[in-house]
Each structure stands twice: as C-alpha cells, then as structure tokens.
Scaffold this active site. Sequence first.
Site, PDB file in Angstrom:
ATOM      1  N   CYS B  88       0.819  -1.210   0.000  1.00 19.72           N
ATOM      2  CA  CYS B  88       0.000   0.000   0.000  1.00 19.72           C
ATOM      3  C   CYS B  88       0.859   1.270   0.000  1.00 19.72           C
ATOM      4  O   CYS B  88       0.416   2.323  -0.390  1.00 19.72           O
ATOM      5  CB  CYS B  88      -0.981  -0.003   1.168  1.00 19.72           C
ATOM      6  SG  CYS B  88      -0.237  -0.430   2.721  1.00 19.72           S
ATOM      7  N   ASN B  89       2.111   1.138   0.456  1.00 20.48           N
ATOM      8  CA  ASN B  89       2.956   2.323   0.512  1.00 20.48           C
ATOM      9  C   ASN B  89       3.930   2.446  -0.650  1.00 20.48           C
ATOM     10  O   ASN B  89       4.498   3.498  -0.871  1.00 20.48           O
ATOM     11  CB  ASN B  89       3.758   2.347   1.811  1.00 20.48           C
ATOM     12  CG  ASN B  89       2.961   2.916   2.948  1.00 20.48           C
ATOM     13  OD1 ASN B  89       2.032   3.685   2.712  1.00 20.48           O
ATOM     14  ND2 ASN B  89       3.291   2.538   4.156  1.00 20.48           N
ATOM     15  N   HIS B 140      19.044   0.958  -2.476  1.00 16.77           N
ATOM     16  CA  HIS B 140      17.633   1.260  -2.236  1.00 16.77           C
ATOM     17  C   HIS B 140      16.911   0.035  -1.674  1.00 16.77           C
ATOM     18  O   HIS B 140      16.182   0.136  -0.691  1.00 16.77           O
ATOM     19  CB  HIS B 140      16.964   1.722  -3.527  1.00 16.77           C
ATOM     20  CG  HIS B 140      15.502   1.987  -3.374  1.00 16.77           C
ATOM     21  ND1 HIS B 140      15.025   3.096  -2.705  1.00 16.77           N
ATOM     22  CD2 HIS B 140      14.412   1.270  -3.735  1.00 16.77           C
ATOM     23  CE1 HIS B 140      13.712   3.055  -2.689  1.00 16.77           C
ATOM     24  NE2 HIS B 140      13.305   1.950  -3.303  1.00 16.77           N
TER      25      HIS B 140
END
Lengths: 280, 470
Positions: B88-89, B140
């Site tokens: 969701c993020n 990342h």
Amino acid sequence: MINFLFLVTLLIYLAASIFQTLSLAISSRTEAAVIRPTIERIAFWGTGIGFAFLSLFIALWWLTQGHFPMTHWTDSTAFFAWAITLIYLIIVRLTHLRALGSFVMPVAFIAILISYSFATHTAALPEPLQNYWLLAHTTLIFLAYAAFIAAFGFGLMYLMTERKIRKKTDALLDNLLPSLGTSDGLGYRCTILGVILLTMGVIVGSLWTQYIRDVPWRWLDAKVISTLVTWFIYVAQIGLRQFWGWHGRRAAYTAIIGFVAVLCTYVGVDLFLDSMHTYR
Amino acid sequence: MNSFRHSFPNLTQSPICDIIYQAYKVPFHLLDFLVKGMNQIVSIGTSHHVAPIEFREKLAFSEAQIIESLQHFRESDQVQEAVILSTCNRVEVYAVANAVRNADAAAKILVEFLSRYHQIGVESLKKWTYLHHNLETIQHLFRVTASLDSMVVGESQILGQVKAAYDASREAGGAGTILNRLFTKAFSVGKRVRSETTIASGAVSISYAAVELAKKIFNTLEGKTVAIVGAGEMSELTAKHLVSNGVSNVIVANRTYERAVKVAEKFNGTPLAYDTDLSFLIDADIVISSTNAPDYLIKRRPLADVMRKRKHRYMFLIDIAVPRDIEPDVSKIDHAFLYNIDDLEAVVASNLKDRQQEATRAEQIVTDEAKRFYDQLQIFQVNPTIKALHQQFREIADTELQACFYKTALSDQQEAAIASMTQAIVKKLLHHPMQNLRCAVNDGDADHGQYIQALQELFALDVNDDNSGM
C-alpha cells in the site's frame, strides 16, 4: 613479584567495575550504544579473569600459611571480594542479568583495595583455631554477605527502574535493567539464600565454640550481636513480605538497610569495638 | 537539462532526475540489443515519499498482474530477471537486463513497460517515480528491507512484504541468479540492521507502548489479568496486544451489562456491570480505562483500599479517556503505576526520536553492505570471462603439447619439463590482463564492462551466463 601480580588483580577489578558501571550508564544513550556490547564484553571478561586471579591468590596463601587464610584484613577482604564475585557469576549464569555487576563489582573492588593496602601484613592464627571449622564458618558467612550484596544490587536496580517508569518519558529507552517484578523476585531469592547461609554459618560458629577450650569465649561479643541484628533485619523482611505484602520498593529499601548492617557487622565492629572476631 | 529541471523543480534535488533525463536523451539504438553487455540491475518505483495515494494506486499490481507482467518480461527477452513489489505504501519493479548497453537503456525499458501496462503518461511517471541503477538499486532495496524507507522507520512488516513479493516472483519465474542473490542479501541486511541497531525496538504506537510498559513492570505477563473499563477501540486494541503477549484473563466492566457482554465475547472474558464499587479491580493487574464519565472514576482512596486487598501486587493503570477517568494522585500509591494518554504519547515520541537517531547508524550499515555486495557482484560477473580465457589458453597449450610430443621422442622427464614450462608461459601471459581486469572491477571502473566485452569478442570466448556461478 607476587605483590605485583596482586596489583594486577586489583587493576583488573578496577577496570571490570568501571566498565560494568559504564555499560549501565550509557545504556540509554543511543550515540554510545554502538560500543556498548564491547564494553559489556570487556566488563564481563574482566570480571572472569579477575576472579581467576583472585582464586589463585587465595589458593597460594592457603598453601603458604598451611591453613585457610583468614587471619588478617588482607585475606579476609580478598575472600570477601571472591565470594561477591562468585555469587555474581552464579547469578549471571542462571539469569543472564549482567547489569547486576554494575552494583556488586565496585563493592568487590573496594574490598580488594583494602586487601591490597594491607598486603604486607600477616598475622599468626592461634593454633586452636586452625581447623576446618574456620573454613566452614567463614565461607558460609561470607557467601551470605555476598548474597545480601547481590540483593542490595537488585534493590538498587528496582529503585532505578521504578524511578524511570514514574518519570514516564524515557521509560522504554533502557533495555538493560530487568522488569520491576524480576528485580524484586531475584532480590528476594538472594535474601533467602543469604539468610539460609548466614543461619548455617552462625550455627557452625556456635558449635565451634563448644570445641574450643583454650580460647576464652564470651557470648556477648560485638560481632555476634551485630550479626544477629543483621540476621533479624533480613528475617523480618522475609516475614513482612510474606504476611503484609512488603515487596517492591519496601523490600528494596530493606535490602539497602541490610547492606548497611552487613557493612557495620563486617567492618564497623572491627574498627570501633573490641571483638573476639577482630582481624589484627 | 535546465529545461527539465525547470519543469520538475521538486525532483531536481535528487540524482534521479539526471538518470531519467539521460534515459530519454540517449538514442535507443537497435545495436544495443545485439551487444551482449554486463548485467544491469535497475529499479523503478514509487512510494509514499514521492507520490500521493492517487498515483500509487494507479501503479499498483495485483497478484495476477504481477504474474502476468513477469510472464511478459520473460517472453520479451528485454529483461532477464524481475521482481515486482506492490504494497500500500510502495510499488517497485526490480529488474536485471543484460541485453542493453547501459543502465539507462534498461531503465527505459521499465519506464515504457509501466507506461504501457498501466496506461500512465511518461510525463507523470517521470514526476512521481524514482529510478535507480546498479549500486543505487542495491542500496535502495537494502534501505527498504531495513525499513529505513518506511513511513515508520524500523517497522517490521516491510521485510515480510518484500519476502512475499520475492517468493511470488521466484515462483512465477521472475527472479533468477542475480536477483536471488540480491534479495537473499537484502533480507540478511534487514535482519542485521534490526539486530545491530535499535531502530526496530521501542514501541511506536500507543497500544504497543502500553504492552512494553507492562513488561517493564511485571516479570511476566503470563497469568495476569487485564480489566477494560468502558469500551473503545483503543482499549480493545491494547487489550488484544496484551492478550497476545500472555495476559490470560480479561475482565470487561461497563455501566451497562449488555455492552460489557458484547465486548467480553471478543476476548472470552468476564463481563460485569459496575457502579461505584471498585472491588472488581482487586484481581486486575492491568487496568485500561476509557469511559465517557465526566468525573474521576478511580480515585486515590478507594484504589488504596483495593491495593491493600490485593496485597500490594503491582497494578498498571492506563487512562486513555478524555476527560480522565483516573485521579492523577493514584500514582502516589506504592506499586500503582499510572499512565494517561499524554504520557503514552510522550513515550512513543521519545521512542520515535530514538529510532531516528539509530537510523543514521543503520544507513551506514546499509551503505557498506550495498557497496560490498556490488563489488562481489562485479567480480562474479567477471569471473566467467576470466575462467573461459584461462580455459582457452590451456586447451591450446595442451593441444600443441600433445602434437609436439607425438612428433618427437622425448623422455618422460623432458616432457614433464616442457609441459610445466608451457603452463608457466600461459600463466605469465595472462597475468597482467587478468590483474588489470580485476583492478578495474575493484576500483569501480565503469569501463570494465567494455574490457570484458572486448575480451569476449577478441578471443571468441563462449561465456555462458547461466553457468557463471552467480
């Protein structure tokens, strides 16, 4: 040479107690948390090595004197430190609570410091006292003292944790000290252990008096009385706890009072009062 | 460049804009496809940091879509490996392409794919996504699994989410040798960061803070009793956490018995209706109060009585009601510990601050690990070429030796001497090129890909990537 090695032992104990205290002091400082595992490791290994050295010294004195070394402040305080470290190491083995070292190791260090400052002195032990009664009596009493000092450490840990919880903001930042329930429970167990050992030590001591004919004995000895007072303080603590729920903070305070009583019995009586038990 | 900066001022702080710009500036030659180059690890993604929910939901992949996309990648031959992470993020696509000249070209493939697949204009993709390649991608991903990129730093969910995404992609045939290595490493970095720093410790929600505090008070939560006074979402949540941490009995007290029964059912607890009598608290070790009462419900004197009756066992009182339910003076009672909503929030704030500080250390670990992994990866990519070159030289030498021995009549000793001399010559001939190649790799020389390519072409080496030991 031996003197020099004893100095080394002293310094190891000094380092161990400094690092033990340091590890607790920086526990809530994030910036220092990087080095905390290292500090803890040094502190614990220092404790272990110091303990090994001290054991060697006591064995050495035992061999050279031909009887259990308990004649002078030198042997007595060294053995005191040995007992404190032993009890601490046993507790760590059982509970993994190294934080206790921050409280008991400084006491052990001071004991060794006293021992070192008297290191050149020896005193002859009267012939009739040189037997295994001496070993049993003093070992039991000193282990009892060590257990009380551990209980004192847990009492301080309890008070520190409680203060933190009452202060609220940083209550969760420190993960080194155990919960209130744990400190309290372990302190209580140490107290019980101490009372059992002290009782046994006193019984052995009083039986011993029956076997000594050549040394004059009087019951109203300052050391005996103050030992009984100490014993009473701890027994009262256990009783109050069992029947009136005196645990937690009150138990912690009693542990501190008991600690003072132990110090008075051990050091105070010898310094200020005349006693049959005095080290000369 | 400047005009690009002009149009996207909010992106220009990051190096990402350069990459995106480069990706579109470089003409896309057909030749690039024909040249077999180094493996390029690239990722494109969006998260709550850079894009609003409206954009993230457009980019999101369902499970079926992930499988479909990975299928597409496999068939297209443009991308050799891929993992798609969609939570969701964040939505992120990690890919390995080796049929391209450089990372920018690989990135372009991803951008075009996303644009086509989700019907999103390239312009808005440029605006709301970030592109990483090679070392940046590794770093990342490590930051993501270490939850340094999360909304709440140190949260634990993301590690499981990445794991699930990786497993799904592996099952669908997306992840291959390189991404397998990368993700496995990312999980171990995530764990390392969590164990070596305290970013994941310390509760950062009120209900968890209450549980942590309870653990600071009681030596164990097993067998303890929690009393919920009044009803409310927060108190039920807190009670739920306490129960899952070992609390065994739940008492639900409410003014109306029916409501108490309703809540108690959820916890298999004991419902009861209370008026002014606090005697139900005698058995309660933890009290969570959240009633609408305008006045104090639990006052010092009655509670002191309760404490005496429960033999002064510890009591942890949590007052999350506004106006408050519990008289503040209660905290003066021995062994009664009172926290109100503000106290809990202060605890959470202090934990968050602590996590922020720890994050700096965690970043350092992530950077180091990413660099190390990248170097290893480079060497792994060079190794097959080196191996093939050695192999070829040795084979030539062996063939020639056999031919020579066949023609001449030498003693065994002489043959052995010549054989070892030949081996030494091969070794020495290869020494400098190999040394320099390894140096170029270790120094992070960007040209080493060209070296490898040159070697492969000049010596007609057949390097099979699948057997490269990645």
